[in-house]
Design a protein around this motif. Sequence first.
Motif: not given
Length: 575
Positions: A23-29
């Motif tokens: 599994g994976w998730l999206l992240k942002k700065a």
Amino acid sequence: MDHVQLSTQLTEAYSKMKALTGGWLLKKATGGQGRRRLTVLSPDPEGYTGAQIKIATGAGKTTIYIVPLQEELDLSPLPEDAKEFEKMPKAACKSCSREMPLQVLALHVEDCIPRISSPEDEEPLVVADFLDVETAIEKISSSEDEMIDDADCPICGRMFPKSEISMHASFCGEVSSDCPLVTNADPKDTLEDSTEVHQILCEEDVLRWLTSQIDRSREFHLCVSREDIVERGMKLWQRQKSGSPVNPLKITFIGEAGVDTGVLRLEFLTEMVAGLEKRLFEGKEGKGKIPKYSISDLDKGLFRVAGEIFAVSLAQGGPAPKFLQEWCFNFLATGKLTNITKNDVHEPQLKSLIKKLEESEVVSAYTEDIINCGYTGPINTKKKEDIIRAIVLHATMQRTPMLKELRDGLDIYNLTTVLRQRQEYCRGLFVPDNNNNKVDSNYIVSHLAPEMSETGSMKYIKEVKILNYFQDFLIELEDNQSEGDEDQLTVPKVMQWLTGQAHRHLQLSERERFKITVCFEHACFERMPDHSVCFPVVSACAQTITFPTAHLGTYEEFQQNLTTAITCAKEFQIV
């Protein structure tokens, strides 16, 4: 685009994701060109969708990151014969003759060791016996040493091959020390020199210099209530011990879900600067103000707090305290009273006394009042100008303790150094001028970036009509604005509702980047069949507003709907 389609496209674009099974998730700065801490981009109940990604990235303006949950992505470079490079144009390296994609070749040539000479240029070695072999090896070694051995110039300190050092030394001393080619300065020193005060040549340079003074090793957190925000804000500002105002300011509004990515800070600074102007200063609007003569506020240290808040506001993107009189600004810059006139006197009693002295021929009738102002010379008509000057000094000298505290507060960012040395470039940040720098309807409308439907469609016609309604709404607010009504809805308040700040951006680069994305919701009845009304949704962090087209058919409906939304929904309740 649903989650499955999005996953397929990501896997095709980034082949290393095929190996991910955990599994994976999206992240942002949240700004900082990716240098700040990453925050999770929470997926919708049905997973990530194309619409969600579009909003989260600001239509492709923000970078998002793929983060595996249970594995580590292989970050090693792809081989030159990888499938991803099949369609890329290729070229051969002139040093090693290997063919590779241009993107890889650009990195390869930096590390590839070129051959010193071509085979045709090499002289064949004639090996007659063992002694000749040793002699040949020594000859080759000595020639290579001569080619790669460097020496430093005793004048400029730069490294040169020994074969060239004599030629360089012949003209090195004649080259100006200002030349960037002849220097042994550390690049870091050069970077620091670029922020020196003497290089400030405009107002924007002042703001950039202040930003460079922020200490990002810690954060300055404040948790405040919107009720009585000015008084509570000043009190909490003084009590906060976990950080200092020189650190990045982080704001939390009590009872609200908003996370400060910059907008909450802007809203807090906007409210505080405007509130401090009314709380601690007096004078006519637009004509410049002076500190109130308040010993109790001085004793509580509120003027120093005001100075710190003004400095933080300038350094961290808030509004400028552009409401001081010229002589107050001069005192902040120099620490001395200069350019003071009778127009700078605001106390009713002293203003009345000056007026009476100017009109009266019998100055001695006001002897007691004159003496109370500190005048000790002869009291007669010939000394009228000296007496009035003493009254003016008396009125302004009363405010110098407040100005000193204000000046000490500004100095947390070494701002007094800039004020003293670059006074002309700082004046526009403190003293009002004839230019109308307030946010108006044109400023907002000119920065709208609407996402329109297909030209000519019914949706497009509705969207154009709503944009016209919005412009008419802002113009009407300007036309109906009255002085002194603090509760009246104004264009700057609309700007604050949309973006968190009520002022024009101080830097030109910020104004050029500033955009308000306008979206349109055409299917609210499909999602909620039984509802009767819904309001525009604002994301101040993303600077986005979404209008529900079904409820904005006429201008009267638009006006009532938007007015209710702005006046009743100032809190940050959506993350």
